[in-house]
Design an enzyme around this catalytic site. Structure first.
Site, PDB file in Angstrom:
ATOM      1  CB  SER A 242      34.659  19.981  33.931  1.00  0.00           C
ATOM      2  OG  SER A 242      34.418  20.633  32.706  1.00  0.00           O
ATOM      3  CE  LYS A 287      31.397  18.721  30.775  1.00  0.00           C
ATOM      4  NZ  LYS A 287      32.088  18.970  32.054  1.00  0.00           N
TER       5      LYS A 287
END
Length: 348
Positions: A242, A287
């Site tokens: 990611s 996140k």
């Protein structure tokens, strides 16, 4: 002893038993929480996250932070009930079923190996995407990962071999190698041209009949790249795919004059393929929290994650929708100069 005292004693004992059981009883869940961030145009323990040699580079200001998710639980480290309950009460973390992240048959070692391979591929894709964005030629290669035991390729094609041609015709994609093999009738031989170390050699391999009746040699391959100058990425104990977008942006920033952040603290996430397309990731809520906790004011958000992101965006964090590396660069340019459109995640 009075009935009241006895009742309190029994209740206290049962509470103690439940607490002990809860502390040790494993449950099939994983707790996701905000993980550390790393500045891709900065250093980690005195070492640049991205180092480039053989090409002019430029200083960069601000921050381009990759973000991570920390997790508790998973194969080999089952979560206890009390930790899971605490997670359900904490709005900054998520408690998800273990099998939604890890296949039931996975071991802790397999999970670690998969994360490491995904990170390696992510870095390769990120470098390819950044250089392609800068119109710097990148050569795609095909590398042998392994040969199936007992298959015709076993002992003939070796891990690390770079396949450059099949039957004398150049190949540049894994699918092209498979198609060339399948043009043969099972039992025929295939001639591979491979680079093995510093030498180039022809290797003849027999074929078997695959499940679909087509010819196979029993080799596993993956696409790799040959870059015109060294680009090294070092982020320590971080796995998964990611961070691709942020690696690409960090490389682009170092190879171009000025600073694409304009001195801002920018964080973001998203996979990136060699063509620069940005893909969705997991753990977007955690996140964003990690990014904001570390001072980010702008968060580059994969378009497919926008719907989840807008529902839980932290105060003070601006979501910028990105679909491609080129789009992310243009959005940062618009933020820096105050001109042009900055795509945003729609508010539901």
């Amino acid at each position: 002893m009075s009935r009241r005292s006895l009742t309190l004693l029994v209740a206290g004992f049962l509470t103690l038993v439940l607490a002990v059981v809860g502390a040790v009883l494993p449950v099939p869940y994983v707790v996701l929480s905000p993980g550390p961030t790393e500045n891709t145009i900065g250093d980690v323990k005195g070492k640049p996250v991205i180092s480039i040699s053989g090409r002019q580079t430029y200083p960069a200001d601000g921050r381009l932070n990759l973000v991570t998710v920390a997790y508790q639980g998973g194969p080999g480290n089952r979560l206890d009930l009390i930790t899971a309950l605490r997670g359900w009460l904490d709005p900054t973390v998520a408690v998800v079923p273990e099998d939604s992240l890890f296949p039931r048959t996975s071991t802790a070692q397999q999970v670690e190996e998969e994360n490491t391979q995904e990170m390696t591929d992510s870095q390769q894709f990120a470098i390819a995407a950044a250089l392609s964005e800068l119109k710097i030629p990148v050569q795609k290669t095909i590398t042998v990962v392994s040969a199936d035991k007992g298959a015709p390729a076993d002992g003939r094609l070796k891990p690390g071999d770079e396949i450059t041609a099949v039957d004398g015709s150049a190949v540049g994609e894994v699918d092209a190698v498979a198609a060339a093999v399948q043009r043969h009738t099972p039992g025929e031989q295939v001639r591979f041209t491979v680079k093995r170390g510093s030498a180039t050699t022809d290797v003849t391999v027999g074929t078997d009949k695959g499940k679909d009746g087509k010819a196979v040699v029993g080799v596993r391959m993956r696409s790799a790249f040959r870059f015109p100058f060294p680009v090294n990425i070092s982020v320590g104990d971080v796995g998964g795919p990611s961070a691709g977008l942020m690696f690409s942006l960090g490389i682009y920033d170092k190879l171009t004059p000025g600073s694409i952040t304009g001195g801002k603290s920018v964080a973001g996430t998203g996979t990136v393929d060699p063509e620069g397309n940005v893909g969705p990731i997991g753990g977007i809520e955690q996140k964003m929290v990690g990014a904001r906790n570390d001072g980010a004011t702008v968060f580059l958000t994969p378009a497919e994650n926008c719907a989840d992101a807008v529902r839980s965006v932290p105060r003070g964090l601006r979501l910028v929708k990105v679909e491609t590396l080129d789009g992310a660069i243009k959005a940062l340019d618009a933020l820096r100069t105050g001109s042009g459109d900055v795509p945003s995640c729609p508010a539901g």
